[in-house]
Motif scaffolding. Structure first.
Motif, PDB file in Angstrom:
ATOM      1  N   SER A 101     -17.365   4.199 -21.988  1.00  0.00           N
ATOM      2  CA  SER A 101     -16.217   5.044 -22.692  1.00  0.00           C
ATOM      3  C   SER A 101     -15.963   4.173 -23.463  1.00  0.00           C
ATOM      4  O   SER A 101     -16.358   3.366 -23.776  1.00  0.00           O
ATOM      5  CB  SER A 101     -15.047   5.987 -21.959  1.00  0.00           C
ATOM      6  OG  SER A 101     -14.175   5.258 -22.119  1.00  0.00           O
ATOM      7  N   ASN A 102     -16.291   4.898 -25.314  1.00  0.00           N
ATOM      8  CA  ASN A 102     -15.460   4.388 -26.088  1.00  0.00           C
ATOM      9  C   ASN A 102     -14.139   3.003 -26.422  1.00  0.00           C
ATOM     10  O   ASN A 102     -13.006   3.967 -25.719  1.00  0.00           O
ATOM     11  CB  ASN A 102     -15.153   4.716 -27.096  1.00  0.00           C
ATOM     12  CG  ASN A 102     -17.061   6.160 -27.023  1.00  0.00           C
ATOM     13  OD1 ASN A 102     -18.066   4.982 -27.485  1.00  0.00           O
ATOM     14  ND2 ASN A 102     -17.010   6.518 -28.550  1.00  0.00           N
ATOM     15  N   VAL A 103     -14.019   1.800 -26.556  1.00  0.00           N
ATOM     16  CA  VAL A 103     -13.457   1.058 -26.659  1.00  0.00           C
ATOM     17  C   VAL A 103     -12.830   0.901 -28.263  1.00  0.00           C
ATOM     18  O   VAL A 103     -13.914   0.108 -28.884  1.00  0.00           O
ATOM     19  CB  VAL A 103     -13.241   0.605 -25.862  1.00  0.00           C
ATOM     20  CG1 VAL A 103     -11.518  -0.427 -25.999  1.00  0.00           C
ATOM     21  CG2 VAL A 103     -12.783   1.029 -24.179  1.00  0.00           C
ATOM     22  N   LYS A 104     -11.820   0.828 -28.980  1.00  0.00           N
ATOM     23  CA  LYS A 104     -10.852   0.820 -30.063  1.00  0.00           C
ATOM     24  C   LYS A 104     -11.380  -0.890 -29.760  1.00  0.00           C
ATOM     25  O   LYS A 104      -9.955  -1.092 -29.405  1.00  0.00           O
ATOM     26  CB  LYS A 104     -10.087   1.716 -30.743  1.00  0.00           C
ATOM     27  CG  LYS A 104     -10.606   2.495 -31.296  1.00  0.00           C
ATOM     28  CD  LYS A 104      -9.417   3.308 -32.024  1.00  0.00           C
ATOM     29  CE  LYS A 104      -9.534   4.649 -32.501  1.00  0.00           C
ATOM     30  NZ  LYS A 104      -8.762   5.276 -33.160  1.00  0.00           N
ATOM     31  N   ILE A 105     -12.278  -1.350 -30.630  1.00  0.00           N
ATOM     32  CA  ILE A 105     -12.300  -2.656 -30.494  1.00  0.00           C
ATOM     33  C   ILE A 105     -11.941  -3.350 -32.164  1.00  0.00           C
ATOM     34  O   ILE A 105     -13.335  -2.870 -33.178  1.00  0.00           O
ATOM     35  CB  ILE A 105     -13.494  -3.846 -30.104  1.00  0.00           C
ATOM     36  CG1 ILE A 105     -13.270  -3.345 -28.554  1.00  0.00           C
ATOM     37  CG2 ILE A 105     -13.059  -5.434 -30.641  1.00  0.00           C
ATOM     38  CD1 ILE A 105     -14.401  -3.683 -27.986  1.00  0.00           C
ATOM     39  N   LYS A 106     -11.007  -3.335 -32.712  1.00  0.00           N
ATOM     40  CA  LYS A 106     -10.738  -4.148 -34.306  1.00  0.00           C
ATOM     41  C   LYS A 106     -11.060  -2.554 -35.145  1.00  0.00           C
ATOM     42  O   LYS A 106     -11.301  -2.829 -35.816  1.00  0.00           O
ATOM     43  CB  LYS A 106     -11.478  -4.777 -34.647  1.00  0.00           C
ATOM     44  CG  LYS A 106     -11.045  -6.632 -34.130  1.00  0.00           C
ATOM     45  CD  LYS A 106     -12.330  -7.714 -34.513  1.00  0.00           C
ATOM     46  CE  LYS A 106     -11.143  -8.934 -34.238  1.00  0.00           C
ATOM     47  NZ  LYS A 106     -12.452 -10.085 -34.580  1.00  0.00           N
ATOM     48  N   GLY A 107     -11.069  -1.435 -34.878  1.00  0.00           N
ATOM     49  CA  GLY A 107     -10.288  -0.594 -35.339  1.00  0.00           C
ATOM     50  C   GLY A 107     -12.198   0.243 -34.860  1.00  0.00           C
ATOM     51  O   GLY A 107     -12.552   0.863 -35.434  1.00  0.00           O
ATOM     52  N   VAL A 108     -12.628  -0.351 -34.079  1.00  0.00           N
ATOM     53  CA  VAL A 108     -14.287  -0.191 -33.842  1.00  0.00           C
ATOM     54  C   VAL A 108     -14.308   0.564 -33.007  1.00  0.00           C
ATOM     55  O   VAL A 108     -14.557  -0.455 -31.853  1.00  0.00           O
ATOM     56  CB  VAL A 108     -15.484  -0.414 -34.520  1.00  0.00           C
ATOM     57  CG1 VAL A 108     -17.085  -0.534 -34.454  1.00  0.00           C
ATOM     58  CG2 VAL A 108     -15.137  -1.234 -35.769  1.00  0.00           C
ATOM     59  N   GLU A 109     -15.663   1.538 -32.209  1.00  0.00           N
ATOM     60  CA  GLU A 109     -15.454   2.429 -31.713  1.00  0.00           C
ATOM     61  C   GLU A 109     -16.083   1.414 -30.429  1.00  0.00           C
ATOM     62  O   GLU A 109     -17.604   1.910 -30.872  1.00  0.00           O
ATOM     63  CB  GLU A 109     -15.222   4.008 -30.781  1.00  0.00           C
ATOM     64  CG  GLU A 109     -14.117   4.397 -31.681  1.00  0.00           C
ATOM     65  CD  GLU A 109     -14.051   6.151 -31.552  1.00  0.00           C
ATOM     66  OE1 GLU A 109     -15.504   7.133 -31.771  1.00  0.00           O
ATOM     67  OE2 GLU A 109     -12.652   5.936 -31.516  1.00  0.00           O
ATOM     68  N   VAL A 110     -16.027   0.985 -29.555  1.00  0.00           N
ATOM     69  CA  VAL A 110     -17.771   0.217 -28.952  1.00  0.00           C
ATOM     70  C   VAL A 110     -17.616   0.881 -27.027  1.00  0.00           C
ATOM     71  O   VAL A 110     -16.473   0.746 -26.653  1.00  0.00           O
ATOM     72  CB  VAL A 110     -17.121  -1.348 -28.815  1.00  0.00           C
ATOM     73  CG1 VAL A 110     -18.019  -0.921 -28.301  1.00  0.00           C
ATOM     74  CG2 VAL A 110     -16.756  -1.591 -30.709  1.00  0.00           C
ATOM     75  N   PRO A 111     -18.461   1.779 -26.954  1.00  0.00           N
ATOM     76  CA  PRO A 111     -19.269   2.484 -26.061  1.00  0.00           C
ATOM     77  C   PRO A 111     -19.138   0.930 -24.564  1.00  0.00           C
ATOM     78  O   PRO A 111     -19.695  -0.056 -24.791  1.00  0.00           O
ATOM     79  CB  PRO A 111     -20.018   3.067 -25.939  1.00  0.00           C
ATOM     80  CG  PRO A 111     -20.970   2.513 -26.745  1.00  0.00           C
ATOM     81  CD  PRO A 111     -20.207   1.535 -27.585  1.00  0.00           C
ATOM     82  N   GLN A 112     -18.151   0.897 -24.090  1.00  0.00           N
ATOM     83  CA  GLN A 112     -18.177  -0.380 -22.868  1.00  0.00           C
ATOM     84  C   GLN A 112     -17.682   0.029 -20.887  1.00  0.00           C
ATOM     85  O   GLN A 112     -16.729   1.359 -21.305  1.00  0.00           O
ATOM     86  CB  GLN A 112     -17.753  -1.251 -23.088  1.00  0.00           C
ATOM     87  CG  GLN A 112     -16.136  -1.169 -23.154  1.00  0.00           C
ATOM     88  CD  GLN A 112     -15.595  -2.417 -23.642  1.00  0.00           C
ATOM     89  OE1 GLN A 112     -16.112  -3.266 -24.585  1.00  0.00           O
ATOM     90  NE2 GLN A 112     -14.530  -2.695 -23.394  1.00  0.00           N
ATOM     91  N   MET A 113     -17.421  -0.164 -19.829  1.00  0.00           N
ATOM     92  CA  MET A 113     -17.210   0.629 -19.145  1.00  0.00           C
ATOM     93  C   MET A 113     -15.778  -0.642 -18.886  1.00  0.00           C
ATOM     94  O   MET A 113     -15.130  -1.292 -19.773  1.00  0.00           O
ATOM     95  CB  MET A 113     -17.819  -0.297 -17.918  1.00  0.00           C
ATOM     96  CG  MET A 113     -19.491   0.003 -17.565  1.00  0.00           C
ATOM     97  SD  MET A 113     -19.946   1.801 -17.072  1.00  0.00           S
ATOM     98  CE  MET A 113     -18.180   1.976 -15.763  1.00  0.00           C
TER      99      MET A 113
END
Length: 443
Positions: free
Chosen positions: A399-411
């Protein structure tokens, strides 16, 4: 010598003769009197000796017991019988009389105990046979009165131990089995008896006693009954989880003594249930500790993933369940259909007293081609009638994880806590749980 002197001498001689005869009569009378007195004394003494023999003492006390029974003075009657037994502890009549008193006052159990006590003391077979007849009559009364219990079965087993060849025993064993395991579902193995003892313990005891009789004299009729009782025919049987290994041990004993192959399927099912319980012991320790982080390793274990995949594919052997499969530590349900056995653990609906319930998520849920790994835990509420209630859910998903305000899909791991109160349910979610981009949300 003149005529006068001659008459005097004759008279003196006659007087001496009369005195002699009187003395003889007196002596004879004395002897007769003595003889009569002796006879009287001897007769009276014999009566006295006879009157005080043990047999007469016992007879008088048993006669007194009969008189007490006529006035319903049962305790006095029993005391009279006990007095008779104090005179002679081997008096069969006294044991039988005391048993009769108890039967008159409708205390059949005490009557049976007296008969058995009498047999143990005297080894009189008639007392033993009477004891067995009473046991079997009691069993018949229980069965006919729709009150068949393990206590009824024990009466039959006790009679079996005394007379293995009695056909009535086998007929009643069959009748007991049909009553005890009648119906679609039985809680017999996880209930408490009237005396406070666990019913499964009593069942194991009675099975071991039947096995002991069989090993002494392996009769085919008894083998049939042992195998019948070893594998109950009820469609659903509830067990305490902690007794599964005990049941496996019993089945092993039966198999060693008289197995005909009918135990293998149930044995395999129970072995799988024990394995499942052992497998999830670690997860229960984690959840009950309140430190949930180690559950990540459990979720990722080869064993847990294999269990999940088998439920998804429908290939799980013996363990029954779909989508959300409960695991608990208190009760397990055994079910059979067409000779096939399956098990499942109780949830809160089927056992509100469970200390806590784990759920395996066996649903196919893929994110970008990656299968989710999910598990949840619901502890027992401190007060089932009150709030709050908690459910903890753990996911490893894509699912998406917010990294520096950006949603990044990862486990990543997600930990959700659902709290139900009288006002409703609130969920607290921790995303990227334990990761460097952890976030929280409430809804």
């Amino acid at each position: 010598m003149d005529e006068k002197e001659i008459r005097r001498r004759r008279m003196a001689k006659a007087a001496r003769a009369r005195r002699k005869r009187r003395r003889k009569r007196a002596v004879l009378a004395g002897r007769i009197a003595a003889a009569i007195l002796l006879i009287a004394l001897l007769g009276g003494g014999a009566y006295g000796v006879y009157h005080f023999t043990p047999e007469m003492k016992i007879a008088r006390r048993l006669s007194a017991a009969d008189e007490y029974v006529e006035t319903a003075a049962y305790e006095e009657a029993i005391a009279s019988c006990e007095e008779a037994l104090q005179i002679d502890s081997n008096s069969v009549k006294a044991y039988r009389a005391m048993a009769g008193v108890y039967l008159t006052k409708e205390d059949r159990e005490a009557a049976e105990q007296v008969l058995y006590r009498g047999w143990e003391t005297t080894q009189d077979e008639s007392l033993l046979q009477e004891y067995c007849v009473h046991l079997l009559n009691d069993a018949v009364a229980d069965i006919n009165g729709q009150n068949c219990t393990l206590g009824t079965l024990e009466k039959c087993v006790t009679a079996l131990e005394q007379d293995q060849a009695n056909p009535d025993v086998y007929n009643l064993l069959t009748a007991c089995y049909e009553r005890l395991f009648d119906g679609e579902e039985t809680q017999l193995f996880c209930s408490v008896m009237e005396d406070g003892n666990n019913s499964f313990d009593k069942y194991v005891e009675l099975m071991n006693r039947m096995l002991a009789v069989y090993q002494t004299n392996p009769m085919e009729e008894l083998k049939t009954e042992i195998l019948r009782f070893a594998v109950p025919e009820s469609a659903t049987i509830w067990f305490e989880v902690g007794r599964m290994q005990d049941y496996l041990n019993l089945l092993g004993q039966v198999a060693a003594a008289c197995d005909d192959g009918s135990l293998s399927e149930l044995t395999a099912c129970l072995e799988k249930a024990v394995w499942a319980q052992d497998t999830f012991a670690e997860a229960f320790q984690i959840f009950e500790s309140g430190e949930f982080a180690p559950i990540k390793d459990f979720m990722q274990s080869e064993t847990y993933i294999s269990i999940r995949d088998q439920f998804i594919a429908g290939t799980m052997e013996y363990w029954e369940g779909k989508t959300y499969i409960p695991v608990s530590k208190e009760k397990v349900k055994l079910t059979q259909a067409d000779g096939q056995w399956k098990f499942s653990f109780a949830d809160f609906d089927t056992n509100p007293d469970a200390e806590g319930v784990i759920e395996i998520w066996g649903a196919k849920q893929e994110d970008a081609g990656v299968q989710r790994i999910c598990i949840s835990y619901e502890p027992s509420p401190e007060n089932p009638e009150a709030y709050p209630h908690y459910v903890y859910e753990f996911f490893y998903l894509y699912s998406n994880v917010k990294i520096k305000g950006v949603e990044v899909p990862q486990m990543n791991y997600r930990f959700e806590t659902r709290i139900t109160t009288e006002e409703g349910t609130v969920s607290e979610v921790i995303g990227d749980w334990g990761g460097e981009h952890e976030w929280t949300m409430e809804y």
